[in-house]
Write a protein that holds these residues in place. Sequence first.
Motif, PDB file in Angstrom:
ATOM      1  N   ASP A 179       4.921 -36.681   1.143  1.00 42.66           N
ATOM      2  CA  ASP A 179       6.114 -37.446   1.521  1.00 42.66           C
ATOM      3  C   ASP A 179       7.097 -37.578   0.351  1.00 42.66           C
ATOM      4  N   ARG A 180       6.556 -37.757  -0.855  1.00 37.87           N
ATOM      5  CA  ARG A 180       7.423 -37.913  -2.031  1.00 37.87           C
ATOM      6  C   ARG A 180       8.079 -36.598  -2.449  1.00 37.87           C
ATOM      7  N   ASN A 181       7.492 -35.459  -2.029  1.00 37.73           N
ATOM      8  CA  ASN A 181       7.997 -34.133  -2.405  1.00 37.73           C
ATOM      9  C   ASN A 181       8.276 -33.318  -1.142  1.00 37.73           C
ATOM     10  N   PRO A 182       9.308 -33.735  -0.390  1.00 35.56           N
ATOM     11  CA  PRO A 182       9.503 -33.127   0.935  1.00 35.56           C
ATOM     12  C   PRO A 182       9.817 -31.633   0.892  1.00 35.56           C
ATOM     13  N   ASP A 183      10.283 -31.135  -0.244  1.00 32.36           N
ATOM     14  CA  ASP A 183      10.640 -29.712  -0.309  1.00 32.36           C
ATOM     15  C   ASP A 183       9.508 -28.829  -0.823  1.00 32.36           C
ATOM     16  N   ALA A 184       8.411 -29.447  -1.270  1.00 30.75           N
ATOM     17  CA  ALA A 184       7.327 -28.652  -1.857  1.00 30.75           C
ATOM     18  C   ALA A 184       6.662 -27.764  -0.808  1.00 30.75           C
ATOM     19  N   HIS A 185       6.382 -26.536  -1.185  1.00 25.76           N
ATOM     20  CA  HIS A 185       5.678 -25.588  -0.319  1.00 25.76           C
ATOM     21  C   HIS A 185       4.177 -25.589  -0.596  1.00 25.76           C
ATOM     22  N   ALA A 186       3.731 -26.392  -1.551  1.00 26.86           N
ATOM     23  CA  ALA A 186       2.335 -26.316  -1.986  1.00 26.86           C
ATOM     24  C   ALA A 186       2.032 -27.480  -2.905  1.00 26.86           C
ATOM     25  N   PHE A 187       0.752 -27.725  -3.139  1.00 29.73           N
ATOM     26  CA  PHE A 187       0.356 -28.615  -4.244  1.00 29.73           C
ATOM     27  C   PHE A 187      -0.932 -28.072  -4.861  1.00 29.73           C
ATOM     28  N   LEU A 188      -1.195 -28.515  -6.080  1.00 30.94           N
ATOM     29  CA  LEU A 188      -2.426 -28.149  -6.783  1.00 30.94           C
ATOM     30  C   LEU A 188      -3.311 -29.374  -6.906  1.00 30.94           C
ATOM     31  N   LEU A 189      -4.607 -29.209  -6.664  1.00 29.05           N
ATOM     32  CA  LEU A 189      -5.579 -30.231  -7.049  1.00 29.05           C
ATOM     33  C   LEU A 189      -6.008 -29.900  -8.473  1.00 29.05           C
ATOM     34  N   ARG A 190      -6.028 -30.900  -9.346  1.00 30.38           N
ATOM     35  CA  ARG A 190      -6.258 -30.638 -10.763  1.00 30.38           C
ATOM     36  C   ARG A 190      -7.674 -30.079 -11.022  1.00 30.38           C
ATOM     37  N   ARG A 191      -7.717 -29.001 -11.804  1.00 38.28           N
ATOM     38  CA  ARG A 191      -8.980 -28.283 -12.105  1.00 38.28           C
ATOM     39  C   ARG A 191      -9.741 -27.917 -10.825  1.00 38.28           C
ATOM     40  N   GLU A 199      11.276 -24.637  -7.819  1.00 36.88           N
ATOM     41  CA  GLU A 199      10.168 -25.115  -6.989  1.00 36.88           C
ATOM     42  C   GLU A 199       9.327 -26.107  -7.781  1.00 36.88           C
ATOM     43  N   HIS A 200       9.154 -27.302  -7.206  1.00 37.92           N
ATOM     44  CA  HIS A 200       8.313 -28.320  -7.838  1.00 37.92           C
ATOM     45  C   HIS A 200       6.969 -28.342  -7.106  1.00 37.92           C
ATOM     46  N   ILE A 201       5.903 -28.069  -7.822  1.00 33.13           N
ATOM     47  CA  ILE A 201       4.571 -28.064  -7.219  1.00 33.13           C
ATOM     48  C   ILE A 201       3.799 -29.256  -7.776  1.00 33.13           C
ATOM     49  N   PRO A 202       3.593 -30.288  -6.952  1.00 35.32           N
ATOM     50  CA  PRO A 202       2.865 -31.469  -7.449  1.00 35.32           C
ATOM     51  C   PRO A 202       1.434 -31.103  -7.836  1.00 35.32           C
ATOM     52  N   ILE A 203       0.923 -31.782  -8.870  1.00 34.05           N
ATOM     53  CA  ILE A 203      -0.497 -31.679  -9.240  1.00 34.05           C
ATOM     54  C   ILE A 203      -1.139 -33.029  -8.953  1.00 34.05           C
TER      55      ILE A 203
END
Lengths: 236, 236, 236, 236
Positions: free
Chosen positions: A174-186, A151-155
């Motif tokens: 759009d760049r991470n079509p398989d991601a189930h989530a993302f993190l906002l930094r800090r 699992e790749h979770i964009p930050i």
Amino acid sequence: MPQFPPHLTFALVPPRNFSSISRDLVAIGRRFYARGWVQGTSGNFSVVMSRKPLRLAITASSVHKGQMRAENILQIDDSAAPVGSRRAVPSAEARLHLEIVRRRGAGAVLHTHSIWGTILSASAPQRDGLKIDGFEMLKGLAGVRTHEHSEHIPIVDNDQDMVRLAGVVGETLDRNPDAHAFLLRRHGLYTWGDTLADAERHVEILEFLFETIGRSATFRPAGGEGGVHHGSIENF
Amino acid sequence: MPQFPPHLTFALVPPRNFSSISRDLVAIGRRFYARGWVQGTSGNFSVVMSRKPLRLAITASSVHKGQMRAENILQIDDSAAPVGSRRAVPSAEARLHLEIVRRRGAGAVLHTHSIWGTILSASAPQRDGLKIDGFEMLKGLAGVRTHEHSEHIPIVDNDQDMVRLAGVVGETLDRNPDAHAFLLRRHGLYTWGDTLADAERHVEILEFLFETIGRSATFRPAGGEGGVHHGSIENF
Amino acid sequence: MPQFPPHLTFALVPPRNFSSISRDLVAIGRRFYARGWVQGTSGNFSVVMSRKPLRLAITASSVHKGQMRAENILQIDDSAAPVGSRRAVPSAEARLHLEIVRRRGAGAVLHTHSIWGTILSASAPQRDGLKIDGFEMLKGLAGVRTHEHSEHIPIVDNDQDMVRLAGVVGETLDRNPDAHAFLLRRHGLYTWGDTLADAERHVEILEFLFETIGRSATFRPAGGEGGVHHGSIENF
Amino acid sequence: MPQFPPHLTFALVPPRNFSSISRDLVAIGRRFYARGWVQGTSGNFSVVMSRKPLRLAITASSVHKGQMRAENILQIDDSAAPVGSRRAVPSAEARLHLEIVRRRGAGAVLHTHSIWGTILSASAPQRDGLKIDGFEMLKGLAGVRTHEHSEHIPIVDNDQDMVRLAGVVGETLDRNPDAHAFLLRRHGLYTWGDTLADAERHVEILEFLFETIGRSATFRPAGGEGGVHHGSIENF
């Protein structure tokens, strides 16, 4: 772990009324508060009420999630403007919820601020994501059928300009079509699901994995060869 | 995170009655006890009842905060002497509450003893403060509008002489006019707000940040460049 | 922190009835279970019912402390034999409770198994005690009036022979007349008080300090000079 | 710690009805959810209803354990097929429960996903087990009478093929006849007992020990000689 189906189309989400959804969001607020994921009025939650026109039930701004009541949930339209009889200010991050609903067809979006999510997102300012693989718990993410999943979770860098941030979030999705989530930094975690129960399950699973990886980072057991290497901060 | 207004003047705080305030303090005691922030009868809480003459509702000394009842709240005057019909010994630290109310115009003051606050305050005996910056959670502090905020939290040496300590606290507040809180070394946190809800939000936010920074101190993730560098112990 | 009086004589402990004491022990069981201090049916609690003849209310053996009921409390005499109508097996460690009651004049004895107490007691097999000093929280221990107190907590080797272990505990208490508690190595904490509330306060304070010292052991903050040095494992 | 008898034969397990067992499993779900051991619908629980023919009450697949109701428990036969009037999909891991019931004569089987169990099972991919010795808490495991016990907990590689995994589990149980539990790598804990209360006690004890060993792995106290060496990852 059970297996969950891949993303359903929103046509499968049954219609539900606003007071029932409000009660469910209040209950989630209590559960997340008990876990320490929405301290200090942080966090916000939404559920899609209708698609055409787009209407979201969303938590009002500045509400203590452990003491939230149904009156603290309001409805917004597709420009994040309040609609309906309850007069309140929607969460400042309503535009991010709308972006996720549009790009992913999500039926519910949950945003939490956890200790471990914050630590992981802060730990490598140059990196743009977190990779987690090899854990059975990953199978709780919609469409994942084996622990041999990566699992790749964009930050995404934090930003107070919500229009600009919504744009960056949209591109990231759009760049991470398989991601189930993302993190906002800090800042915290955004995840979603076809239903509110799916989104809550995703929060629980991702927070479990964040804590597991976070606690593992300095772990060197007696008699073992080294630490746990199934989570990493990297560019992708 | 929502944005909160800067310090309001006390004229905006609506008048409230003593039994209602007592119930709110009892509820906060239960919530803080559940989090482990007021173990062993530690901690004390106050709310301003009136300004002229100055009257505070404050927790009695030696009360278990998880089992506190409204009868354990009493009223004191501006010299920390009990007033009113409930006969009890006010918290030994009542003078610190009064000092904060006078210097900051606070409507409520909360003092907690947490594990992470204790560890951070103890970790550098030569340093006089803790700097925290770059976290979204900082926006929950009154008047802070961006995560690009640097919060300086003074650390004051502990002292059993309450008159002397109140003097040092007063000077510290004057020297750090933007501080939302201070730590007593190897003792605990003092924070405040225009209302009790504001003060509770400040406790939750600061404890979140203490734990985040504390857990980050030995954190070195696999694949990352290093630890989290958005909290430090320093002189200022 | 409030100040507590030094050890009172048992003459000051008011007489209480068995069902009231049983209810209080059940409530403590629930609170300690919630904190994770009595997992797996571990831990045992007692209250002095009378001095002449000596009678203790004590938890029965093998009871889940989170689900304990008043019927799981029984009475024993000064040889740890059950007395009264409730037929149950007293805790195997009843002799340790009796030893503490006799040597300290305690009105209540509490034994817990916590993670941090276990780690600290296990961390230095050659050392015979733990020293804790400089923390405000120490003032919650009976008779301690300043944070500039040094508490010595003996560590006694674990032993399945309860007669022999009771003898070692008795000698340890005599050699450490100021100690408010002792640890059994890789086993858990014993502490006591004039009343059950005093003993519970001691558990909460000591567990707070164990966790603070335990978490500090690897703590090196950014910008600070080093770790927390107000707890150590040593011989005394 | 109390002493528990060695494995009883199943003849001693009293007959109980399905609705009573369902209520007990619901209560365990709430307790384990509160501890964070069954996040994200993970975990599954079973109780033997009858031996001839073999019938298990077992949790349905994909259920949130903190919100589970009696209707989420179903009955299965010795091939993991649902029987009885409640129509639901049994847990995908039902075959592992059956394997344990057959090989150990267990009356109840509990599977949890904890942070520390996951970390320990992941920390040494080449090793096939975890050894824990010297802790009083070990006496809570059925048949263990002294802290001078060495518990070997096999670690089995995770596998999505349940028939194959059940075979490996069966062989592992036979090769480790004294083991009270096993870990699935990067997945979670399986333990069991003659009764559901015994199995729950085993979960609590093993999770306590995992956390103690996990937290000890980087622990170096001031003044002490070194870390805690009563847990290791090794081959056996």
